[in-house]
Scaffold this motif. Structure first.
Motif, PDB file in Angstrom:
ATOM      1  N   GLY A  44       0.818  -1.211   0.000  1.00  0.00           N
ATOM      2  CA  GLY A  44       0.000   0.000   0.000  1.00  0.00           C
ATOM      3  C   GLY A  44       0.847   1.254   0.000  1.00  0.00           C
ATOM      4  N   TRP A  88       2.214   2.042  -3.500  1.00  0.00           N
ATOM      5  CA  TRP A  88       1.219   2.673  -4.359  1.00  0.00           C
ATOM      6  C   TRP A  88       1.137   4.175  -4.056  1.00  0.00           C
ATOM      7  CZ3 TRP A  88      -2.008   2.594  -8.411  1.00  0.00           C
ATOM      8  CH2 TRP A  88      -3.160   3.373  -8.391  1.00  0.00           C
ATOM      9  N   GLY A 137      -7.615  -6.008  -2.123  1.00  0.00           N
ATOM     10  CA  GLY A 137      -8.130  -4.676  -1.817  1.00  0.00           C
ATOM     11  C   GLY A 137      -9.267  -4.270  -2.734  1.00  0.00           C
ATOM     12  N   ALA A 193      -7.578   1.916  -2.023  1.00  0.00           N
ATOM     13  CA  ALA A 193      -6.369   2.651  -2.383  1.00  0.00           C
ATOM     14  C   ALA A 193      -6.534   3.392  -3.700  1.00  0.00           C
ATOM     15  CB  ALA A 193      -5.188   1.686  -2.457  1.00  0.00           C
ATOM     16  N   ASP A 195     -10.625   1.640   5.593  1.00  0.00           N
ATOM     17  CA  ASP A 195      -9.425   0.817   5.426  1.00  0.00           C
ATOM     18  C   ASP A 195      -9.835  -0.584   4.950  1.00  0.00           C
ATOM     19  OD1 ASP A 195      -7.096  -0.810   5.921  1.00  0.00           O
ATOM     20  OD2 ASP A 195      -6.378   0.722   7.313  1.00  0.00           O
ATOM     21  N   GLY A 248      -3.784   0.385   5.966  1.00  0.00           N
ATOM     22  CA  GLY A 248      -4.025   1.441   4.993  1.00  0.00           C
ATOM     23  C   GLY A 248      -3.703   2.817   5.553  1.00  0.00           C
TER      24      GLY A 248
END
Length: 279
Positions: free
Chosen positions: A99, A102, A144, A156, A201, A254
């Motif tokens: 995460g 990203w 996710g 995300a 999250d 997250g």
């Protein structure tokens, strides 16, 4: 080929990530107090080591943005390809940080596109990059994205396409805490709690469901309403929330990745260095 400026952006991003890892106590998240990193079962030292494995990929992302010069579909596809290679390298170094990669990858690329831009413009440029679809991405859905689809959470991808609102919220919380005289560690913990208090999250939704997510959000708000990490009542509430998430094996990963993104953007704007730099 990456330039010294690209490598400096990558180092700043890695410093932000290791700075996030160095914070304690972080409710339900790996921190220096323990070697067993709860749900991830990663050794804390291993997480710090694997964080440094992001640097070459992040420098390559900055170089790609500098070459392209605009937030185009071509840049989005190139960042995706670099990101997948970087995930593999990080896996060989111990794993974790997907995460954060990203978030930091998009923010590093945005910073490379517009050096010296204020934080609001960095997140806006990242939004423009994320708006494009990576047509080369694997067709299989990630965990996710599956959780996002199931519960209607932004996830995300949605966070990035909205211009990282929780990165901006964390930056506002950092600024407010510093203005109020909070020590840097406590200011960063309050920024983390600010993110936790509202973020949908997907890691928590996967492990705890909607009720669990709301429980964690309420716990984070409770710490902030008690005065945050700088006050005795707030610190006690923070420790109670941490113990609760330990017992439930719930990890708001997250929020941790978005805090790392905020610390990176903050370092660009203020020059505040991460505690990890001196470690």
């Amino acid at each position: 080929m990456s330039s010294p400026q690209d490598e400096a952006l990558a180092r700043a991003a890695v410093d932000a990530l290791t700075g996030q890892l160095a914070l304690a106590p972080k409710p339900g998240l790996p921190d220096p107090r323990d070697l067993g990193a709860r749900r991830t079962r990663k050794d804390h030292c291993s997480l710090r080591w694997s964080a440094r494995a992001l640097a070459p990929g992040l420098a390559a992302m900055a170089a790609a943005a500098r070459r392209t010069g605009e937030p185009t579909p071509r840049l989005r596809a190139e960042l995706g390809a670099i990101g997948r290679c970087t995930e593999h390298s990080v896996g060989l170094a111990g794993g974790g940080h997907r995460g954060a990669l990203w978030t930091l990858g998009l923010l590093v690329a945005a910073a490379a596109l517009d050096p010296g831009a204020p934080s609001s413009e960095v997140t806006t440029t990242a939004k423009k990059i994320a708006a494009h679809t990576d047509k080369r991405a694997p067709r299989r859905a990630s965990r996710g994205s599956s959780v996002s689809a199931k519960y209607g959470a932004a996830g995300a991808r949605g966070e990035a396409r909205a211009g990282f609102p929780h990165v901006r919220r964390a930056l506002d919380a950092l600024a407010g805490a510093r203005t109020a005289g909070a020590p840097e560690t406590e200011a960063r913990l309050d920024a983390l709690l600010t993110v936790m208090s509202t973020l949908q999250d997907t890691e928590l939704l996967h492990t705890a469901g909607p009720l669990g997510l709301r429980h964690v959000q309420a716990g984070a708000r409770g710490v902030l309403e008690a005065g945050g990490a700088t006050t005795a009542a707030g610190h006690a509430a923070l420790l109670a929330l941490d113990a609760d998430l330990h017992a439930r094996a719930w990890s708001p990963r997250g929020s941790a990745g978005l805090l790392a993104g905020a610390l990176f953007v903050d370092a660009l704007a203020t020059g505040v260095s991460s505690p990890a730099r001196a470690a």
